[in-house]
Write a protein that holds these residues in place. Structure first.
Motif, short mmCIF file in Angstrom:
data_model
loop_
_atom_site.label_atom_id
_atom_site.label_comp_id
_atom_site.label_asym_id
_atom_site.label_seq_id
_atom_site.Cartn_x
_atom_site.Cartn_y
_atom_site.Cartn_z
N ARG A 138 0.82 -1.23 0.00
CA ARG A 138 0.00 0.00 0.00
C ARG A 138 0.85 1.27 0.00
O ARG A 138 0.32 2.37 -0.02
CB ARG A 138 -0.92 0.01 1.23
N ARG A 139 2.16 1.10 0.01
CA ARG A 139 3.02 2.28 0.11
C ARG A 139 3.02 3.12 -1.16
O ARG A 139 3.10 4.35 -1.10
CB ARG A 139 4.45 1.87 0.45
N ALA A 140 2.92 2.47 -2.33
CA ALA A 140 2.94 3.24 -3.57
C ALA A 140 1.79 4.24 -3.58
O ALA A 140 1.97 5.41 -3.94
CB ALA A 140 2.84 2.30 -4.78
N ALA A 141 0.58 3.78 -3.19
CA ALA A 141 -0.57 4.67 -3.14
C ALA A 141 -0.36 5.78 -2.11
O ALA A 141 -0.71 6.94 -2.35
CB ALA A 141 -1.84 3.88 -2.84
N ALA A 336 -1.93 10.06 -9.35
CA ALA A 336 -1.18 9.62 -8.17
C ALA A 336 -1.99 8.67 -7.29
O ALA A 336 -1.45 7.73 -6.71
CB ALA A 336 -0.73 10.83 -7.36
N LEU A 337 -3.29 8.90 -7.20
CA LEU A 337 -4.13 8.07 -6.34
C LEU A 337 -4.68 6.84 -7.05
O LEU A 337 -4.78 5.76 -6.46
CB LEU A 337 -5.30 8.91 -5.79
N LEU A 338 -5.06 7.00 -8.31
CA LEU A 338 -5.80 5.93 -8.99
C LEU A 338 -4.89 4.88 -9.62
O LEU A 338 -5.30 3.72 -9.73
CB LEU A 338 -6.71 6.54 -10.06
N VAL A 339 -3.69 5.26 -10.06
CA VAL A 339 -2.80 4.25 -10.66
C VAL A 339 -2.48 3.13 -9.67
O VAL A 339 -2.63 1.95 -10.00
CB VAL A 339 -1.51 4.91 -11.20
N PRO A 340 -2.04 3.42 -8.43
CA PRO A 340 -1.79 2.32 -7.49
C PRO A 340 -3.05 1.56 -7.10
O PRO A 340 -2.99 0.36 -6.84
CB PRO A 340 -1.19 3.04 -6.27
N PRO A 348 6.42 -0.67 -12.18
CA PRO A 348 6.83 0.72 -11.90
C PRO A 348 7.63 1.34 -13.04
O PRO A 348 7.46 2.52 -13.35
CB PRO A 348 7.68 0.59 -10.64
N ARG A 349 8.48 0.52 -13.68
CA ARG A 349 9.27 1.04 -14.79
C ARG A 349 8.38 1.51 -15.93
O ARG A 349 8.57 2.58 -16.51
CB ARG A 349 10.23 -0.03 -15.30
N ARG A 350 7.34 0.71 -16.23
CA ARG A 350 6.44 1.07 -17.33
C ARG A 350 5.63 2.32 -16.97
O ARG A 350 5.45 3.21 -17.81
CB ARG A 350 5.50 -0.10 -17.63
N GLY A 398 8.26 7.26 -4.75
CA GLY A 398 8.46 7.18 -3.30
C GLY A 398 8.65 5.75 -2.84
O GLY A 398 9.56 5.45 -2.05
N ALA A 399 7.79 4.85 -3.33
CA ALA A 399 7.91 3.44 -2.95
C ALA A 399 9.18 2.82 -3.53
O ALA A 399 9.80 1.96 -2.90
CB ALA A 399 6.68 2.67 -3.44
#
Length: 538
Positions: A138-141, A336-340, A348-350, A398-399
């Motif tokens: 959940r850190r990416a979000a 920022a919110l919806l992608v994760p 993440p690279r893509r 950040g993640a």
């Protein structure tokens, strides 16, 4: 292991923790843009010059850059939650002092020193507290939401500053910051502390070297508009015919190199460094930090160029300018919110590559759309693309950086990360500004020289004045200046035509540099991991 990092939180509590940390990030970023539309008003109110207020803004950035890495280590020493709360208190005192400042020295104390010091404690702690309060999946979000809050603060800062200055007073902005600090302190009770298992020590020599190195380098970048990047501007200081920017940045980088050598020496002697040099050789961490640098370079460059186009070229008010930047903020927050949330297993690279491509496309579309006869709505599509790109990067980076090292090093990563973003933001603003002014000057002088209506002596006078620094003038401002100088109508008309064309040439040149930075960033995306943090490789 950081306590609470693996514990599943109740949604309501987790949401409150995230809101608190995002509010802290919003507050830290707000000061970098909120007073940009009110500099002249603030200068008059505290009986100083515009240069004095710009110096206060510069000093705020410098204090943050100098203290960010030591601030991260202090968080590891006393606990990240305690560092967050102490930083909030210091920041609140600084905001209160600024709100009441009767003169420039008090303004510098409150705004530049106290708020900058508070930010240097808060921002690294936020990175560590996200790691300590949210499980890895959940850190990416969470990092995306925090990063989005900071970027939105930069975007809406001019709108907030314009509203307060127009209808109330600029002082109410800082009074409002005090209230927000109090709310953050109350809500922070729900945050789980992230305490190191070991009792770290502060490397004072390393702290001095890192502060001096980063501060010197950032100071040089910030003075580039006044001194010139390589070739000194007329009247600017130089050494051996080269602008002091080169020497200042070089001295800063040399001090950073000495800092890293000192840290490596401490490690070989078995003593605790401020930053473990081995951490900086981590490919994933390097990739994340590099992308952070480019994100903030492009982001702050866009936030510098677009408001100028809207307010000067199109003549919009500060409130209208802020309103037209909102599409970028909304797109950034959504991505920022919806992608994760909807693509938790996305590479993440893509995602980062798509984000960089969106930044590149936005800059190119904006370059093509710039037109003196177009309305303000032409910026909507480009800003949506730029916002989506920034949001995509914010949802991952950040993640990526924190997952590259053990949780106990998250605060140190936070310090480095924020130092890098500070440097990127400074370079982006300075680079966009200097390229824009250089292109504007060249375009204006060429147009004037080729116009037969302009006498050669007038053309030569214009060249002399412009070489010492040219303001970014609206047609109305230029018309007023020419009328006061008693310029002939034919010359006035030629100057206005040249100014309109030169403004667009300068803006396009700045956007071209930002697009080039986006292309350069693509070469570093291979260092971003192909799988989300915590997911099995392959």
């Amino acid at each position: 292991m950081v306590p609470g990092a693996r514990r599943e939180e109740k949604p309501a509590r987790a949401g409150l923790v995230l809101l608190t940390l995002a509010a802290g990030q919003f507050l830290m970023a707000l000061d970098s843009s909120v007073m940009n539309v009110s500099i002249a008003t603030v200068a008059d109110d505290v009986n100083t010059t515009v240069t004095g207020i710009q110096g206060a803004i510069t000093a705020y950035t410098l204090v943050m850059a100098m203290l960010m890495i030591p601030g991260g280590k202090i968080g590891a020493l006393i606990g990240r939650k305690r560092a967050f709360l102490i930083g909030a208190c210091v920041y609140g005192v600084g905001s209160f002092t600024t709100a009441l400042a009767p003169n420039l020295p008090v303004l510098l104390l409150g705004w530049s020193l106290l708020e900058g010091t508070g930010a240097a404690l808060i921002m690294p702690a936020i990175v560590a507290l996200v790691a300590g309060n949210f499980p890895s999946q959940r850190r990416a979000a969470a990092y995306g939401a925090v990063a989005a809050a900071g970027a939105i603060a930069v975007a809406v800062g001019p709108l907030i500053g314009g509203l307060a200055t127009t209808y109330f007073s600029w002082r109410w902005v800082f009074a409002g910051e005090v209230l927000l600090v109090l709310v953050i302190i109350v809500l922070a009770r729900r945050i789980t502390d992230a305490v190191s298992e070991q009792r770290p020590r502060i490397d004072l020599v390393g702290a001095l070297l890192s502060a001096a190195g980063l501060g010197t380098a950032v100071y040089g970048v910030l003075r580039s508009g006044e001194w010139g990047w390589v070739r000194p501007k007329p009247g600017a200081p130089d050494w051996l015919g080269v602008s002091l920017v080169v020497w200042t940045v070089t001295a800063g980088l040399l001090l950073v190199w000495l800092f890293l050598r000192w840290e490596a020496r401490l490690v070989t002697r078995g003593r605790e460094p401020l930053i473990d040099p081995a951490m900086l050789r981590n490919r994933q961490l390097n990739g994340g930090l590099t992308m952070f640098f480019f994100q903030y370079l492009v982001q702050m460059g866009v936030f510098f160029v677009v408001p100028l186009y809207l307010s000067v070229a199109l003549g919009l008010s500060a409130l209208s300018t802020g309103a037209h930047i909102l599409p970028l903020s909304l797109a950034l927050l959504a991505a920022a919110l919806l992608v994760p949330r909807f693509f938790p297993k996305a590479s993440p690279r893509r995602v980062v590559r798509l984000g960089v491509f969106a930044l590149l496309a936005g800059a190119i579309v904006l370059m093509a759309a710039l037109d003196a006869d177009a309305g303000a709505e032409i910026v909507t599509l480009p800003l949506l693309l730029v916002g989506l790109g920034m949001g995509a990067l914010a949802s991952q980076l950040g993640a990526v950086t924190v997952s590259a090292v053990p949780d106990r090093q998250s605060a140190e990563v936070g310090g480095i990360q924020n130092a890098v973003t500070n440097l990127g933001a400074s370079v982006g603003t300075a680079l966009a500004g200097s390229i824009m002014i250089a292109a504007l000057t060249s375009s204006f002088l060429t147009s004037i020289a080729q116009n037969p209506a302009v006498p050669p002596d007038i053309s030569n006078q214009a060249a002399t004045k412009l070489q010492s620094g040219v303001p970014f003038l609206s047609d109305e401002q230029l018309q007023t200046a020419l009328d006061e100088a008693g310029t002939a109508p034919a010359v006035t008309e030629a100057a206005l035509e040249a100014n309109a064309a030169a403004r667009l040439d300068g803006l396009r040149a700045a956007l071209a540099v930002l697009a080039g930075a986006s292309v350069l960033a693509l070469f570093f995306t291979s260092r971003i991991p192909a799988v989300p943090p915590g997911a099995p490789e392959g």
